[in-house]
Design a protein around this motif. Structure first.
Motif, PDB file in Angstrom:
ATOM      1  N   ALA A  34       3.701  -4.867  -0.315  1.00  0.00           N
ATOM      2  CA  ALA A  34       2.986  -4.956   0.952  1.00  0.00           C
ATOM      3  C   ALA A  34       1.548  -4.467   0.792  1.00  0.00           C
ATOM      4  CB  ALA A  34       3.707  -4.136   2.019  1.00  0.00           C
ATOM      5  N   ALA A  35       1.358  -3.406   0.014  1.00  0.00           N
ATOM      6  CA  ALA A  35       0.014  -2.881  -0.218  1.00  0.00           C
ATOM      7  C   ALA A  35      -0.848  -3.899  -0.955  1.00  0.00           C
ATOM      8  CB  ALA A  35       0.089  -1.577  -1.005  1.00  0.00           C
ATOM      9  N   ILE A  36      -0.291  -4.501  -1.996  1.00  0.00           N
ATOM     10  CA  ILE A  36      -1.048  -5.501  -2.758  1.00  0.00           C
ATOM     11  C   ILE A  36      -1.387  -6.697  -1.876  1.00  0.00           C
ATOM     12  CG2 ILE A  36      -0.913  -7.135  -4.679  1.00  0.00           C
ATOM     13  CD1 ILE A  36       0.858  -5.060  -6.120  1.00  0.00           C
ATOM     14  N   GLY A  37      -0.413  -7.122  -1.071  1.00  0.00           N
ATOM     15  CA  GLY A  37      -0.663  -8.256  -0.178  1.00  0.00           C
ATOM     16  C   GLY A  37      -1.738  -7.952   0.847  1.00  0.00           C
ATOM     17  N   LEU A  38      -1.724  -6.714   1.410  1.00  0.00           N
ATOM     18  CA  LEU A  38      -2.725  -6.343   2.408  1.00  0.00           C
ATOM     19  C   LEU A  38      -4.115  -6.309   1.792  1.00  0.00           C
ATOM     20  CD1 LEU A  38      -3.539  -5.405   5.213  1.00  0.00           C
ATOM     21  CD2 LEU A  38      -2.917  -3.070   4.557  1.00  0.00           C
ATOM     22  N   VAL A  39      -4.225  -5.772   0.576  1.00  0.00           N
ATOM     23  CA  VAL A  39      -5.526  -5.734  -0.101  1.00  0.00           C
ATOM     24  C   VAL A  39      -6.059  -7.144  -0.300  1.00  0.00           C
ATOM     25  CG1 VAL A  39      -6.682  -5.227  -2.279  1.00  0.00           C
ATOM     26  CG2 VAL A  39      -5.176  -3.514  -1.240  1.00  0.00           C
ATOM     27  N   ALA A  40      -5.172  -8.039  -0.757  1.00  0.00           N
ATOM     28  CA  ALA A  40      -5.603  -9.412  -1.013  1.00  0.00           C
ATOM     29  C   ALA A  40      -6.031 -10.117   0.277  1.00  0.00           C
ATOM     30  CB  ALA A  40      -4.465 -10.185  -1.692  1.00  0.00           C
ATOM     31  N   VAL A  41      -5.221  -9.971   1.322  1.00  0.00           N
ATOM     32  CA  VAL A  41      -5.543 -10.632   2.593  1.00  0.00           C
ATOM     33  C   VAL A  41      -6.819 -10.041   3.206  1.00  0.00           C
ATOM     34  CG1 VAL A  41      -4.762 -11.024   4.960  1.00  0.00           C
ATOM     35  CG2 VAL A  41      -3.168 -11.280   3.060  1.00  0.00           C
ATOM     36  N   TRP A  42      -6.959  -8.735   3.138  1.00  0.00           N
ATOM     37  CA  TRP A  42      -8.131  -8.063   3.714  1.00  0.00           C
ATOM     38  C   TRP A  42      -9.417  -8.543   3.048  1.00  0.00           C
ATOM     39  CZ3 TRP A  42      -7.997  -2.017   4.595  1.00  0.00           C
ATOM     40  CH2 TRP A  42      -9.010  -1.666   5.486  1.00  0.00           C
ATOM     41  N   LEU A  43      -9.411  -8.533   1.721  1.00  0.00           N
ATOM     42  CA  LEU A  43     -10.605  -8.982   0.995  1.00  0.00           C
ATOM     43  C   LEU A  43     -10.869 -10.467   1.223  1.00  0.00           C
ATOM     44  CD1 LEU A  43     -10.138  -7.052  -2.380  1.00  0.00           C
ATOM     45  CD2 LEU A  43     -11.745  -6.542  -0.542  1.00  0.00           C
ATOM     46  N   ALA A  78       9.927  -7.755   8.858  1.00  0.00           N
ATOM     47  CA  ALA A  78      10.656  -6.983   7.844  1.00  0.00           C
ATOM     48  C   ALA A  78      10.240  -5.521   7.972  1.00  0.00           C
ATOM     49  CB  ALA A  78      10.337  -7.500   6.441  1.00  0.00           C
ATOM     50  N   ILE A  79      11.188  -4.643   8.136  1.00  0.00           N
ATOM     51  CA  ILE A  79      10.875  -3.220   8.307  1.00  0.00           C
ATOM     52  C   ILE A  79      10.452  -2.654   6.963  1.00  0.00           C
ATOM     53  CG2 ILE A  79      11.733  -0.983   9.057  1.00  0.00           C
ATOM     54  CD1 ILE A  79      11.489  -3.072  11.231  1.00  0.00           C
ATOM     55  N   VAL A  80       9.152  -2.574   6.736  1.00  0.00           N
ATOM     56  CA  VAL A  80       8.604  -1.993   5.514  1.00  0.00           C
ATOM     57  C   VAL A  80       7.915  -0.694   5.910  1.00  0.00           C
ATOM     58  CG1 VAL A  80       7.030  -2.319   3.577  1.00  0.00           C
ATOM     59  CG2 VAL A  80       8.279  -4.281   4.529  1.00  0.00           C
ATOM     60  N   PRO A  81       8.409   0.461   5.486  1.00  0.00           N
ATOM     61  CA  PRO A  81       7.853   1.734   5.944  1.00  0.00           C
ATOM     62  C   PRO A  81       6.344   1.842   5.769  1.00  0.00           C
ATOM     63  CG  PRO A  81       9.881   2.092   4.709  1.00  0.00           C
ATOM     64  CD  PRO A  81       9.555   0.629   4.574  1.00  0.00           C
ATOM     65  N   ALA A  82       5.829   1.382   4.622  1.00  0.00           N
ATOM     66  CA  ALA A  82       4.405   1.561   4.344  1.00  0.00           C
ATOM     67  C   ALA A  82       3.528   0.808   5.328  1.00  0.00           C
ATOM     68  CB  ALA A  82       4.093   1.103   2.913  1.00  0.00           C
ATOM     69  N   VAL A  83       4.060  -0.290   5.912  1.00  0.00           N
ATOM     70  CA  VAL A  83       3.243  -1.079   6.829  1.00  0.00           C
ATOM     71  C   VAL A  83       2.846  -0.239   8.037  1.00  0.00           C
ATOM     72  CG1 VAL A  83       3.231  -3.101   8.342  1.00  0.00           C
ATOM     73  CG2 VAL A  83       4.213  -3.261   6.053  1.00  0.00           C
ATOM     74  N   ARG A  84       3.727   0.603   8.520  1.00  0.00           N
ATOM     75  CA  ARG A  84       3.386   1.470   9.649  1.00  0.00           C
ATOM     76  C   ARG A  84       2.226   2.390   9.280  1.00  0.00           C
ATOM     77  NH1 ARG A  84       6.694   5.066  10.768  1.00  0.00           N
ATOM     78  NH2 ARG A  84       6.357   5.197  13.021  1.00  0.00           N
ATOM     79  N   SER A  85       2.250   2.924   8.051  1.00  0.00           N
ATOM     80  CA  SER A  85       1.156   3.780   7.608  1.00  0.00           C
ATOM     81  C   SER A  85      -0.144   2.993   7.512  1.00  0.00           C
ATOM     82  CB  SER A  85       1.491   4.396   6.235  1.00  0.00           C
ATOM     83  OG  SER A  85       2.644   5.200   6.315  1.00  0.00           O
ATOM     84  N   PHE A  86      -0.030   1.743   7.079  1.00  0.00           N
ATOM     85  CA  PHE A  86      -1.227   0.909   6.993  1.00  0.00           C
ATOM     86  C   PHE A  86      -1.862   0.744   8.376  1.00  0.00           C
ATOM     87  CE2 PHE A  86       0.873  -1.411   3.202  1.00  0.00           C
ATOM     88  CZ  PHE A  86       0.500  -0.375   2.353  1.00  0.00           C
ATOM     89  N   LEU A  87      -1.022   0.469   9.373  1.00  0.00           N
ATOM     90  CA  LEU A  87      -1.538   0.213  10.717  1.00  0.00           C
ATOM     91  C   LEU A  87      -2.132   1.464  11.352  1.00  0.00           C
ATOM     92  CD1 LEU A  87       1.286  -2.092  12.128  1.00  0.00           C
ATOM     93  CD2 LEU A  87      -1.004  -2.773  11.411  1.00  0.00           C
ATOM     94  N   LEU A  88      -1.494   2.611  11.135  1.00  0.00           N
ATOM     95  CA  LEU A  88      -1.921   3.839  11.801  1.00  0.00           C
ATOM     96  C   LEU A  88      -2.941   4.646  11.005  1.00  0.00           C
ATOM     97  CD1 LEU A  88       1.552   5.004  13.199  1.00  0.00           C
ATOM     98  CD2 LEU A  88      -0.264   3.777  14.391  1.00  0.00           C
ATOM     99  N   VAL A  89      -3.040   4.405   9.707  1.00  0.00           N
ATOM    100  CA  VAL A  89      -3.953   5.174   8.857  1.00  0.00           C
ATOM    101  C   VAL A  89      -5.026   4.276   8.245  1.00  0.00           C
ATOM    102  CG1 VAL A  89      -4.172   6.670   6.833  1.00  0.00           C
ATOM    103  CG2 VAL A  89      -2.179   6.880   8.342  1.00  0.00           C
ATOM    104  N   SER A  90      -4.572   3.246   7.536  1.00  0.00           N
ATOM    105  CA  SER A  90      -5.528   2.407   6.800  1.00  0.00           C
ATOM    106  C   SER A  90      -6.450   1.629   7.739  1.00  0.00           C
ATOM    107  CB  SER A  90      -4.773   1.415   5.898  1.00  0.00           C
ATOM    108  OG  SER A  90      -3.929   2.092   5.003  1.00  0.00           O
ATOM    109  N   LEU A 101      -7.903  -9.235  11.707  1.00  0.00           N
ATOM    110  CA  LEU A 101      -7.060 -10.365  11.306  1.00  0.00           C
ATOM    111  C   LEU A 101      -6.116  -9.964  10.182  1.00  0.00           C
ATOM    112  CD1 LEU A 101      -9.584 -13.361  11.379  1.00  0.00           C
ATOM    113  CD2 LEU A 101      -7.588 -13.036  12.849  1.00  0.00           C
ATOM    114  N   ALA A 102      -6.624  -9.220   9.216  1.00  0.00           N
ATOM    115  CA  ALA A 102      -5.780  -8.794   8.094  1.00  0.00           C
ATOM    116  C   ALA A 102      -4.644  -7.901   8.572  1.00  0.00           C
ATOM    117  CB  ALA A 102      -6.632  -8.076   7.054  1.00  0.00           C
ATOM    118  N   PHE A 103      -4.966  -6.991   9.477  1.00  0.00           N
ATOM    119  CA  PHE A 103      -3.920  -6.078   9.949  1.00  0.00           C
ATOM    120  C   PHE A 103      -3.035  -6.732  11.001  1.00  0.00           C
ATOM    121  CE2 PHE A 103      -6.498  -3.012   7.795  1.00  0.00           C
ATOM    122  CZ  PHE A 103      -5.586  -2.073   7.367  1.00  0.00           C
ATOM    123  N   GLY A 104      -3.525  -7.787  11.633  1.00  0.00           N
ATOM    124  CA  GLY A 104      -2.643  -8.581  12.486  1.00  0.00           C
ATOM    125  C   GLY A 104      -1.522  -9.192  11.680  1.00  0.00           C
ATOM    126  N   ALA A 105      -1.876  -9.685  10.495  1.00  0.00           N
ATOM    127  CA  ALA A 105      -0.842 -10.216   9.602  1.00  0.00           C
ATOM    128  C   ALA A 105       0.111  -9.117   9.175  1.00  0.00           C
ATOM    129  CB  ALA A 105      -1.502 -10.863   8.383  1.00  0.00           C
TER     130      ALA A 105
END
Length: 508
Positions: A82-91, A133-145, A121-125
């Motif tokens: 999920a982290a790798i995907g978010l980095v790719a989509v964000w960039l 899919a319940i991925v714990p790190a995604v919550r941290s991405f939304l609230l922190v990243s 848009l990246a964080f909307g995805a």
């Protein structure tokens, strides 16, 4: 081919304050690199910064690892993916939304808007992924990243803008340009470029419509500087190729009309110079201008300003939240100022004055008292010493101002109680200057447009000189804001206001 509107360049660049003035850069300095070259180098710096920020923000989100809801265990590999995907989509979003487009760099709010939109848009995805899919790190991405990354990206762009502005002041990182057209239009465009510094052009010469006798002058004096006249309109393309110009700016409508512009565009293709069309469409910001080509006819649509709707609901929501939190955050400072005003002399702590708000409604504006109690009664004896702009009474060394009041005015601290007016809905955090009833009574029909929006605690007038402005300049800034405001622009003005409070100018 690019279209620019020079009529609004002064407000976009100088009042909101994103690029410094360039002084001599227009004529006397030679750019270190050509436009395409320096732009490419600058974009590389932005890409490196964006990548570092995105990796840092996503990495922080992974490191924090907020507690997940009680569900089936999710393997760590899913969080890493999920982290790798978010980095790719964000960039990718930062690239797709052209956040590093040279036309948006260094001026106005467009660059910041694109950065924020790409991030959302990246964080909307990411939010959709979290729902599926319940991925714990995604919550941290939304609230922190998300908040950390957004602030860091915007701060990074702002710092690079400051650096770019400083280099432009020294004559570096400028695009060589030739301005062509009638003498008056050419002079107007060059003056706007010189005054704002926004477009980052270094004007190397001009090509003019011939004089009635068929001649052209050897030089043109603009702002105390001599700019060489390279010839008439037919010489523009040859001169652009000879000096390696990055842009040829067509000022207004040349005497030979659209046929000349089309021919010039073709002639510039071999040397790669960009054709830029300038318009005197005054006091209309970029977001309201839309280009619509119809069968080869480029139509410029100017969007009608809207004074109701969702945008204004969002503005009011922001006002309520920001003023409420602001009053809580500075409550201690307000108490200290109130005590200082009380100890400085007799009279009430707060000064209440009738002002005119949106649609002509009156309200009682609050300020910390900065004058002696009988200030209104002493006004008549000071009228002969008025140093104001002809409408507002101002004296730089007004004897009615108290010792504490002079400090409060210098740093605009006397305005802080107006956060209560904002919370009540009588004012907005950003808007035109709140006028007195006597001012409104003297308004012409056009100036009444200032009352189409709520007056502001701060605004273009406050970050552009305040009392040093003429009445006409003050009106123009207020009307520009009313016609072209945006929430992003409001945030930029609030940021500039904080700097003005620390480095006051025109406050007395």
């Amino acid at each position: 081919m690019t279209t620019i509107g020079t009529g609004d360049a002064r407000v976009d660049a100088t009042s909101l304050g994103l690029v410094g003035r360039r002084g001599d850069a227009i004529v006397d300095s030679a750019p270190v690199a050509s436009g395409p070259s320096w732009a490419q180098r600058y974009r590389v710096l932005l890409i490196i910064t964006d990548v570092a920020v995105v990796l840092g923000a996503v990495g922080l989100g992974l490191f924090v690892s907020l507690p997940a809801p009680r569900t089936a265990a999710v393997p760590p590999a899913a969080s890493a993916a999920a982290a790798i995907g978010l980095v790719a989509v964000w960039l990718a979003m930062l690239a797709v939304l052209h956040s590093r487009d040279i036309r948006a760099l260094g001026i106005g709010a467009t660059e910041y808007k694109r950065v924020v939109n790409a991030t959302l848009l990246a964080f909307g995805a990411a939010a959709i992924l979290c729902a599926i899919a319940i991925v714990p790190a995604v919550r941290s991405f939304l609230l922190v990243s998300l908040p950390v990354g957004t602030v860091a990206l915007v701060a990074g762009r702002w710092l690079w803008r400051k650096w770019l502005g400083a280099r432009a002041t020294e004559g570096h990182f400028l695009s060589r340009a030739i301005v062509v057209g009638g003498a008056d239009d050419v002079r107007y465009v060059i003056e706007q470029i010189a005054e704002t510094g926004g477009p980052l052009f270094s004007v190397e010469g001009v090509a003019l419509d011939p004089e009635p006798d068929g001649s052209t002058r050897g030089t043109m004096m603009v702002g105390g500087r001599l700019i060489p006249v390279i010839g008439d309109l037919d010489d523009a393309a040859v001169a652009a190729a000879r000096i390696g110009a990055d842009a040829v700016i067509v000022a207004g409508q040349p005497a030979r009309g659209g046929a000349y512009i089309r021919s010039l565009a073709w002639s510039l293709e071999p040397c790669g110079a960009e054709l830029v069309l300038s318009s005197r469409l005054a006091d209309v910001a970029g977001p309201r201008i839309h280009l619509r080509p119809v069968q080869g006819l480029p139509l410029i649509h100017v969007e009608t300003p809207r004074f109701e709707g969702g945008k204004h609901v969002l503005k009011r929501t922001f006002d309520i939240v920001a003023s409420g939190l602001g009053l809580i955050a500075i409550s201690g400072l307000l108490a200290v100022i109130a005590i200082a005003v009380r100890l400085d002399g007799p009279g009430p702590v707060l000064f209440r004055q009738r002002r005119i708000g949106r649609n002509g409604e009156t309200f009682e504006m609050l300020k910390f008292r900065s004058m002696v109690p009988d200030a209104e009664e002493r006004l008549a004896e000071l009228t002969a010493h008025d140093e104001g702009n002809g409408v507002l009474f101002k004296i730089k060394d007004d004897p009615r101002i108290t010792r504490v009041g002079r400090f409060l005015r210098h740093h605009s601290l006397d305005e802080l109680p107006q956060l209560w007016n904002v919370l009540r809905g009588e004012m907005s955090l950003v808007g035109p200057r709140p006028p007195l009833p006597a001012e409104v009574a003297a308004y012409t029909s056009d100036v009444h447009r200032r009352l189409f929006t709520k007056p502001g605690l701060t605004g273009l007038w406050q970050v552009s000189g305040r009392s040093d402005l003429t009445w006409e300049e003050s009106v123009r800034l207020d009307l520009y804001y009313v016609e072209n405001w945006s929430l992003t622009g409001d945030l930029m003005l609030i940021w500039r206001t904080l700097k003005v409070v620390l480095r006051p100018s025109g406050a007395y």
